[in-house]
Design an enzyme around this catalytic site. Structure first.
Site, PDB file in Angstrom:
ATOM      1  N   LYS A  78       0.850  -1.199   0.000  1.00 13.60           N
ATOM      2  CA  LYS A  78       0.000   0.000   0.000  1.00 13.60           C
ATOM      3  C   LYS A  78       0.885   1.248   0.000  1.00 13.60           C
ATOM      4  CE  LYS A  78      -4.012   1.981   2.416  1.00 13.60           C
ATOM      5  NZ  LYS A  78      -4.967   1.865   3.531  1.00 13.60           N
ATOM      6  N   SER A 156     -10.085   2.249   2.389  1.00 13.02           N
ATOM      7  CA  SER A 156      -9.097   2.948   1.595  1.00 13.02           C
ATOM      8  C   SER A 156      -8.102   2.017   0.896  1.00 13.02           C
ATOM      9  CB  SER A 156      -8.316   3.923   2.480  1.00 13.02           C
ATOM     10  OG  SER A 156      -7.498   3.217   3.393  1.00 13.02           O
ATOM     11  N   SER A 180     -10.733   0.059   6.577  1.00 17.21           N
ATOM     12  CA  SER A 180     -10.020   0.156   5.296  1.00 17.21           C
ATOM     13  C   SER A 180      -9.345  -1.116   4.815  1.00 17.21           C
ATOM     14  CB  SER A 180      -8.963   1.265   5.372  1.00 17.21           C
ATOM     15  OG  SER A 180      -9.573   2.519   5.295  1.00 17.21           O
TER      16      SER A 180
END
Lengths: 493, 95
Positions: A78, A156, A180
């Site tokens: 990420k 997210s 998320s």
């Protein structure tokens, strides 16, 4: 053998150790899949050369008989994780050009365990969003598709979820502040675990809300989540909130035996107007756990409805403080200044240009709730309600509940752009089932258990006792075995 | 609680984010919607409840207050938009 990028971590690990495949071959297969998947916009900074270099080193280690759990396994990272020498910008315009001189603890641990980073993954800006639509890189797209619309992979950690679901990598890192990891996992038919607060070091992970943020793995199976979490977890002197507790061998705890376990079903998670499909999925999940020998017990978590408003005070408050560091002085974007502009104009213009609308909104809401005269009414009030939310869970566990079963999301994946005109609060409702356990610091895992009538994946969530991720993973494993979810998105990209 | 454009401007100033005057009414309206959502916390009885300071039951780790790392001036400055002579450079602060 199936295409190498489609392997699970466990399958690839076993094949590597047997010498049936090399890390370079696995990595090459993933890099080819990534290059063919630009339509998903999942990988936003590709690092093929670095990946192949690390894959070669991993092959050497395996040959020499030194093969830790993740050795040679290609994964995505990420964009929120600082990675040395590789762009890390939290999907924000304010960190354009930022190349860290250091590596986050969790990505370093994965690297030390031999994992091969393929590149950085798309996400909502500063992890603020539930649809990956606030990213400076543009939307990431869900590989699941049922009509002409492009669907959100959730947020997210949307790029992470899309990449794992589309077999661009064997697994990916995510982070979870209000859901998320779990919401995007549910939207893409993948597995995602948010460990107990403190289980993974937050050092080097770009901060959103420090009392809620946790790193975790996003994988194809529960077994993979166990393998990868073990490599990510552990105490770190650089994060004083990381727990100084031994990290168990989570994979060894996956027996699938949950006989006698007590599974709580919180009645407050069945709000009026809940979709029938989600209610049915939930009932079926409970029935599966019961058939596996668990006792199903209705429980009450009375302060559930206040979790979202509590979160939307505490998270913006912490964000307003954490994001004060983006001032155009030390890193990232600095606005071009007009003649006569001083340092305040520099701050104000830099931040206005660099941050996207949702990030600005949350910074300003946070600034407001912390400002003189409102601190008690909003921030302190929210912290007190947070105590009550945590107490609800403590009471349930004290009464003998081992894990709690709940939906992961109120719906399946929605179309990109469909919520654009909506009230910000409407988007926040996506987190209604996930946000409670961030506030309570508890571990939670999303497991895909079925498809809705449109053919999109749906997931259930299990919530465990603090620092008992092993037991939680085992319950999730039993649910995964019973649900037998094997659907994959049909390739259109 | 209703937020007017004056309050919105003050919050933007405190947050050091430039908001053009014509954007302030929309911003104030957004604040009102979000704060309206938060208002429901008012219903909760928190009499005698301690505000949470740490979600984990453990005490934070202490360590000796000594220098453990450092000496990376070049690395620290390497991402700066403007660095000169070993310092971060900013517009003139004092007249």
């Amino acid at each position: 053998m199936t295409e190498l990028n489609k392997l699970t971590l466990a399958e690839a690990r076993d094949a590597l150790r047997k010498g049936d495949v090399t890390s370079v071959e696995l990595t090459q297969a993933c890099l080819t899949a990534i290059d063919g998947a630009d339509a998903l916009n999942a990988f936003v900074h590709k690092t093929p050369e670095l990946a192949l270099e690390r894959a070669k080193a991993a092959d050497e280690r395996i040959k020499a008989g030194d093969a830790p759990a993740m050795c040679g396994l290609p994964i995505g990272m990420k964009d929120l994780y600082c990675t040395k020498g590789v762009a890390s910008q939290a999907a924000s315009g304010i960190l354009v050009g930022f190349v860290p001189e250091y590596e986050s603890t969790v990505s370093q641990k994965l690297q030390d365990a031999g994992a091969v980073m393929l590149g950085k993954l798309n996400m909502d800006e500063f992890a603020m969003g539930s649809s990956n639509e606030t990213s400076v890189y543009g939307d990431s797209v869900n590989p699941w598709k049922i009509d002409d619309r492009k669907l959100t992979p959730g947020g997210s950690s949307g790029g992470s979820a899309a990449a794992v679901a589309a077999d661009l990598c064997l697994a990916a890192t995510g982070t979870d502040t209000g859901g998320s990891i779990r919401q995007p996992a549910a939207f893409t038919g993948t597995v995602g675990i948010k460990p107990t607060y403190g289980r993974c070091s937050r050092w080097g992970i770009i901060a959103y809300a420090s009392s809620l943020d946790q790193a975790g793995p996003m994988t194809k199976t529960v077994r993979d989540a166990a393998i990868m979490l073990e490599a990510m977890a552990g105490h770190d002197m650089k994060d004083s909130t990381s727990a100084d507790l031994p990290v168990p061998n989570f994979e060894a705890m996956l027996t699938g035996d949950i006989r006698g376990k007590v599974i709580g079903i919180p009645k407050e998670y069945r709000p009026e107007g809940m979709s029938e499909e989600i209610a049915k999925l939930w009932d079926e999940g409970a029935a599966m756990l019961k058939a596996a020998g668990a006792e199903i017990r209705e429980i009450s978590l009375p302060h559930t409805k206040y979790a979202l408003p509590t979160y939307y005070v505490i998270a913006p408050a912490e964000a307003s403080s954490n994001l004060a560091r983006y001032d155009g002085v030390r890193y990232g974007h600095r606005a071009k200044l007009g003649s006569g502009d001083g340092i305040n104009e520099m701050y104000e213009k830099t931040r206005a240009e660099g941050f996207g609308p949702e990030v600005k909104r949350r910074i300003m809401v946070g600034t407001y709730v912390l400002s003189a005269g409102f601190y008690d009414a909003y921030y302190n009030k929210a912290r007190k309600v947070r105590t009550l939310i945590k107490r609800d869970f403590e009471n349930a566990f004290a009464a003998g509940v081992d894990a709690i079963l709940a939906p992961a999301t109120p719906t399946s994946a929605f179309g990109l752009g469909e919520m654009k005109s909506a009230d910000p609060v409407e988007m926040y409702l996506n987190d209604v089932f996930t946000v409670t356990l961030n506030l309570a610091g508890l571990p939670g895992i999303a497991v895909p258990t079925g498809l809705d009538s449109k053919g999109l994946p749906l997931g259930l969530q299990l919530i465990g006792r603090p620092f008992e991720e092993g037991d939680l993973l085992n319950t999730a494993y039993a649910l995964e075995q019973a649900a037998g979810f094997v659907s994959k998105p049909a390739k259109w990209w | 609680m209703s937020i007017d454009t004056g309050t919105a401007a003050k919050v933007a100033k405190l947050a050091r984010i430039k908001v053009e005057d014509d954007q302030l009414p929309a911003l104030a309206e957004e604040f009102n919607r979000i704060l309206g959502f938060i208002e429901q916390l008012g219903e909760v009885d928190v009499e005698g409840v301690e505000p949470m300071t740490s979600v984990a039951p453990q005490r934070l780790k202490r360590r000796e207050d000594v220098v453990t790392d450092g000496g990376y001036q070049d690395k620290v400055l390497s991402n700066a938009p403007d660095a000169r002579e070993g310092f971060f450079a900013v517009p003139k602060v004092v007249e």
